[in-house]
Design a protein around this motif. Structure first.
Motif, PDB file in Angstrom:
ATOM      1  N   ARG A 218       0.858  -1.185   0.000  1.00 39.06           N
ATOM      2  CA  ARG A 218       0.000   0.000   0.000  1.00 39.06           C
ATOM      3  C   ARG A 218       0.895   1.236   0.000  1.00 39.06           C
ATOM      4  O   ARG A 218       1.799   1.366   0.820  1.00 39.06           O
ATOM      5  CB  ARG A 218      -0.920   0.031   1.206  1.00 39.06           C
ATOM      6  CG  ARG A 218      -1.868   1.230   1.165  1.00 39.06           C
ATOM      7  CD  ARG A 218      -2.898   1.197   2.247  1.00 39.06           C
ATOM      8  NE  ARG A 218      -3.840   0.100   2.130  1.00 39.06           N
ATOM      9  CZ  ARG A 218      -4.949   0.122   1.406  1.00 39.06           C
ATOM     10  NH1 ARG A 218      -5.244   1.185   0.681  1.00 39.06           N
ATOM     11  NH2 ARG A 218      -5.756  -0.904   1.392  1.00 39.06           N
TER      12      ARG A 218
ATOM     13  N   CYS B 264      -0.362   7.983  -2.014  1.00 35.99           N
ATOM     14  CA  CYS B 264      -1.626   8.146  -2.745  1.00 35.99           C
ATOM     15  C   CYS B 264      -2.703   7.152  -2.314  1.00 35.99           C
ATOM     16  O   CYS B 264      -3.854   7.287  -2.699  1.00 35.99           O
ATOM     17  CB  CYS B 264      -1.401   8.031  -4.249  1.00 35.99           C
ATOM     18  SG  CYS B 264      -1.008   6.369  -4.824  1.00 35.99           S
TER      19      CYS B 264
ATOM     20  N   GLU C  97      -2.881   3.894  -3.093  1.00 37.00           N
ATOM     21  CA  GLU C  97      -3.047   2.779  -4.043  1.00 37.00           C
ATOM     22  C   GLU C  97      -2.632   1.466  -3.371  1.00 37.00           C
ATOM     23  O   GLU C  97      -1.702   1.419  -2.581  1.00 37.00           O
ATOM     24  CB  GLU C  97      -2.196   3.022  -5.277  1.00 37.00           C
ATOM     25  CG  GLU C  97      -2.453   2.076  -6.402  1.00 37.00           C
ATOM     26  CD  GLU C  97      -3.794   2.289  -7.088  1.00 37.00           C
ATOM     27  OE1 GLU C  97      -4.344   1.291  -7.604  1.00 37.00           O
ATOM     28  OE2 GLU C  97      -4.290   3.421  -7.113  1.00 37.00           O
ATOM     29  N   LYS C  98      -3.333   0.384  -3.713  1.00 37.02           N
ATOM     30  CA  LYS C  98      -3.079  -0.921  -3.098  1.00 37.02           C
ATOM     31  C   LYS C  98      -2.766  -1.944  -4.187  1.00 37.02           C
ATOM     32  O   LYS C  98      -3.462  -2.007  -5.197  1.00 37.02           O
ATOM     33  CB  LYS C  98      -4.318  -1.352  -2.314  1.00 37.02           C
ATOM     34  CG  LYS C  98      -4.225  -2.692  -1.647  1.00 37.02           C
ATOM     35  CD  LYS C  98      -5.515  -2.958  -0.894  1.00 37.02           C
ATOM     36  CE  LYS C  98      -5.600  -4.338  -0.353  1.00 37.02           C
ATOM     37  NZ  LYS C  98      -6.883  -4.587   0.301  1.00 37.02           N
ATOM     38  N   TYR C  99      -1.729  -2.740  -3.972  1.00 31.90           N
ATOM     39  CA  TYR C  99      -1.314  -3.779  -4.908  1.00 31.90           C
ATOM     40  C   TYR C  99      -1.294  -5.109  -4.168  1.00 31.90           C
ATOM     41  O   TYR C  99      -0.718  -5.201  -3.085  1.00 31.90           O
ATOM     42  CB  TYR C  99       0.085  -3.496  -5.457  1.00 31.90           C
ATOM     43  CG  TYR C  99       0.191  -2.159  -6.143  1.00 31.90           C
ATOM     44  CD1 TYR C  99      -0.122  -2.028  -7.488  1.00 31.90           C
ATOM     45  CD2 TYR C  99       0.583  -1.027  -5.447  1.00 31.90           C
ATOM     46  CE1 TYR C  99      -0.026  -0.812  -8.126  1.00 31.90           C
ATOM     47  CE2 TYR C  99       0.682   0.194  -6.070  1.00 31.90           C
ATOM     48  CZ  TYR C  99       0.374   0.304  -7.407  1.00 31.90           C
ATOM     49  OH  TYR C  99       0.456   1.507  -8.026  1.00 31.90           O
TER      50      TYR C  99
ATOM     51  N   CYS D 285       5.022   2.669  -7.334  1.00 28.81           N
ATOM     52  CA  CYS D 285       3.598   2.971  -7.441  1.00 28.81           C
ATOM     53  C   CYS D 285       3.340   3.825  -8.688  1.00 28.81           C
ATOM     54  O   CYS D 285       4.256   4.458  -9.217  1.00 28.81           O
ATOM     55  CB  CYS D 285       3.163   3.731  -6.181  1.00 28.81           C
ATOM     56  SG  CYS D 285       1.413   4.150  -6.166  1.00 28.81           S
TER      57      CYS D 285
ATOM     58  N   CYS E 192       2.030   6.619  -8.776  1.00 35.21           N
ATOM     59  CA  CYS E 192       2.290   8.031  -8.459  1.00 35.21           C
ATOM     60  C   CYS E 192       3.790   8.336  -8.447  1.00 35.21           C
ATOM     61  O   CYS E 192       4.182   9.484  -8.260  1.00 35.21           O
ATOM     62  CB  CYS E 192       1.650   8.414  -7.122  1.00 35.21           C
ATOM     63  SG  CYS E 192       2.444   7.698  -5.664  1.00 35.21           S
TER      64      CYS E 192
END
Length: 52
Positions: free
Chosen positions: A10, A14, A16-18, A37, A39
């Protein structure tokens, strides 16, 4: 054959989660192929690992 792990990354910049699968490296850490990421953040990441 090495055990696989579920790796959740995470971005704290920003949000965002992977969710990836990876294997433990001999030198420590986990190999997932993740670089950065969307971003552009490469350093400020939260990583959670659980065995599959």
């Amino acid at each position: 054959m090495k055990q696989r792990f579920r790796v959740v990354i995470r971005c704290s910049k920003c949000g965002e989660k992977y969710i990836l699968r990876g294997r433990k490296k001999d030198s420590g850490g986990y190999e997932t192929g993740f670089i950065r990421c969307v971003c552009g953040n490469e350093a400020n990441l939260k990583v959670d690992v659980t065995p599959e």
